[in-house]
Design an enzyme around this catalytic site. Structure first.
Site, short mmCIF file in Angstrom:
data_model
loop_
_atom_site.label_atom_id
_atom_site.label_comp_id
_atom_site.label_asym_id
_atom_site.label_seq_id
_atom_site.Cartn_x
_atom_site.Cartn_y
_atom_site.Cartn_z
N ASP A 92 0.82 -1.22 0.00
CA ASP A 92 0.00 0.00 0.00
C ASP A 92 0.85 1.26 0.00
O ASP A 92 1.46 1.60 1.01
CB ASP A 92 -0.91 -0.02 1.23
CG ASP A 92 -1.83 1.19 1.29
OD1 ASP A 92 -2.12 1.78 0.23
OD2 ASP A 92 -2.26 1.55 2.40
N ASP A 319 -1.37 6.06 -6.46
CA ASP A 319 -1.78 5.12 -5.42
C ASP A 319 -1.89 3.70 -5.96
O ASP A 319 -2.60 3.46 -6.94
CB ASP A 319 -3.14 5.58 -4.86
CG ASP A 319 -3.61 4.72 -3.70
OD1 ASP A 319 -2.76 4.14 -3.01
OD2 ASP A 319 -4.83 4.64 -3.47
#
Ligand SMILES: *[C@@H]1O[C@H](CO)[C@@H](O)[C@H](O)[C@H]1NC(C)=O
Ligand SMILES: *[C@@H]1O[C@H](CO)[C@@H](O)[C@H](O)[C@H]1NC(C)=O
Ligand SMILES: *[C@@H]1O[C@H](CO)[C@@H](O)[C@H](O)[C@H]1NC(C)=O
Ligand SMILES: *[C@@H]1O[C@H](CO)[C@@H](O)[C@H](O)[C@H]1NC(C)=O
Ligand SMILES: *[C@@H]1O[C@H](CO)[C@@H](O)[C@H](O)[C@H]1NC(C)=O
Ligand SMILES: *[C@@H]1O[C@H](CO)[C@@H](O)[C@H](O)[C@H]1NC(C)=O
Length: 444
Positions: A92, A319
């Site tokens: 992440d 992201d």
């Protein structure tokens, strides 16, 4: 303030490399495993919206993630402990803490291996004391009881929250990690700081949305992330190639730490864009979009749409944990209108029920012509992805524009992992820039 914290931490997180002599050409190489069960596009969209909606409430603490786990399609394989235990973590780029589910189980030979990290089965595990300096860099549950005078072993407790209220709590600890290097040697690194989580709660980190993961590998920009900790030993650079996980068999994607890309491909093949900084969200990798074109026509979008405001809203984040991409609403409306004007394919009936504004019917068309989307970025670089990076195929013969709107003042634009596919992205923390290239995934 932030940079002094960072340099302070570089003294604390001192890594000892046991059996790896670092040369400039050697880097750590971790497989990124695509998660395949979220192939239903409606579920992907729901997970992404969940992650994005959490971003409305910006984190108060720089060490609390601004993100909930989205459709986060890539898992990293982490081996920690002596002997090494294998764990699958959600990779992440939107959060900093590395944490794993821990079990205090003493004799777990009958337990299913790999469902949690077992510190009692490792010779190299230890928790930080509450008065150890690294403990100051994780959020503590209140009240904290840390009495230096008694010298009792009070472990460093942490409580880390994601934007949707999901939390992990446990002991901030250190362990030895085992890796393969680019030359297929095995390397060990001591003292990786991570959260040994004894309690997890909330939708992001439990149940089906966590999809069997045993923790999160925070790759964010903050000082305690996996890449910041390890990067200090490897030139402050990491890179990844996300490859199309819908192909069967799925090609191998890798996260590499310390790769100097010019060993692999020429620097000339890279485009660079500087990081933008948002002091209110220091974990995220912000880039700056300056303009967008559709089929070569620059859209008249007011550049202020792309900026970061005083409340920390706006800007654009790269992201890995979001699949589709999100654009600030005024920009999105213009992009959508331009696509509607340029696309010459029939609308797919009923497909907008899937949650996308533009879906076309391409059944029976061998090479459908889809409009060309380009992002002009700060640093005079251009991200010019293939149409497969912004059209998603929810059903056979149906293609939908995989971009959604973010309301102004309620978050930021996101370049999601689909848009990143097939590019080698290099995060150069030292020079505060991101390099990207369409050449280089094949050689990794
Ligand atoms: C996707 O999965 C959800 C349940 O997980 C289901 O309700 C929905 O109908 C599915 N959508 C499609 C298009 O298959
Ligand atoms: C621990 O596991 C071993 C098998 O690996 C078993 O022989 C032993 O009885 C177990 N000990 C306890 C206390 O359960
Ligand atoms: C607590 O004690 C340790 C060792 O005795 C020392 O290194 C540390 O600086 C002390 N921490 C605080 C907050 O006083
Ligand atoms: C290293 O590579 C070997 C051979 O490809 C593989 O069997 C092993 O699991 C890898 N180890 C780690 C720590 O990834
Ligand atoms: C762009 O937006 C800003 C802030 O909303 C506004 O002040 C400015 O006049 C706009 N510029 C143009 C050319 O519309
Ligand atoms: C797509 O077009 C074909 C005919 O070309 C038609 O049979 C089919 O129903 C259409 N599908 C959708 C989802 O519109």
């Amino acid at each position: 303030m932030y940079s002094s914290l960072d340099s302070f931490l570089s003294l604390i997180f001192f890594f000892t490399i046991l059996s790896l002599t670092h040369s400039s050409t050697e880097y750590l190489k971790l497989p990124l495993i695509p998660r395949t069960t979220l192939s239903n596009v409606s579920n992907i969209l729901a997970a992404d919206l969940h992650r994005i909606s959490g971003l409305r409430t910006l984190p108060q603490s720089p060490l609390t993630s601004g993100a909930a786990m989205g459709s986060g399609q890539y898992f990293a394989d982490l081996r920690i402990g002596s002997p090494p235990q294998r764990l699958l973590l959600v990779a992440d780029t939107g959060s900093d803490l590395v944490w794993v589910k821990c079990s205090a189980c003493r004799n777990c030979s009958t337990k299913r291996p790999g469902s949690a990290f077992l510190p009692r089965h490792s010779r190299s595990f230890s928790s930080y004391h509450c008065y150890d300096s690294p403990c100051r860099f994780v959020p503590q549950p209140t009240p904290t009881h840390c009495n230096n005078r008694t010298k009792l072993h009070t472990p460093c407790r942490y409580e880390y929250s994601y934007a949707d209220g999901s939390t992990t709590t446990g002991f901030f600890s250190k362990e030895t990690t085992t890796f393969n290097t680019s030359s297929n040697k095995q390397g060990k690194i001591k003292n990786l700081a991570f959260g040994c989580g004894f309690k997890t709660s909330g939708p992001s980190v439990t149940g089906s949305s966590f999809n069997g993961a045993q923790g999160v590998m925070g790759l964010g920009r903050g000082p305690i992330s996996f890449t910041s900790q390890l990067g200090r030993k490897f030139g402050n650079t990491f890179s990844y190639c996300l490859l199309d996980y819908t192909l069967s068999p799925a090609p191998k994607s890798y996260l590499t730490i310390g790769a100097s890309s010019n060993d692999v491909i020429s620097r000339k093949l890279f485009s660079y864009t500087p990081f933008a900084t948002n002091p209110l969200s220091p974990s995220f990798y912000y880039i700056t979009i300056q303009s967008v074109s559709v089929d070569g026509i620059r859209l008249p979008i007011n550049t202020s749409v792309w900026g970061i405001d005083d409340n920390g809203n706006g800007g654009t984040v790269l992201d890995s944990g979001t699949t589709i991409s999100f654009l600030a609403e005024p920009a999105y409306r213009q992009v959508l209108a331009a696509f509607r004007r340029r696309v010459k394919l029939p609308a797919a009936e009923g497909a907008t029920a899937l949650g996308f504004d533009l879906c076309v019917n391409v059944s029976g068309i061998t090479r459908p012509r889809l409009p060309k989307l380009r992002f002009f970025l700060a640093g005079k670089s251009v991200l010019s992805p293939p149409a497969g990076n912004y059209f998603i195929e929810p059903a056979d013969g149906v293609k939908c524009l995989a971009v959604q709107a973010v309301r102004p003042g309620s978050g930021f634009s996101v370049i999601g992992n689909l848009m990143q596919q097939g590019y080698l992205f290099e995060f150069d923390l030292h020079r505060s820039r991101i390099g990207f290239s369409r050449h280089g995934c094949a050689v990794r």
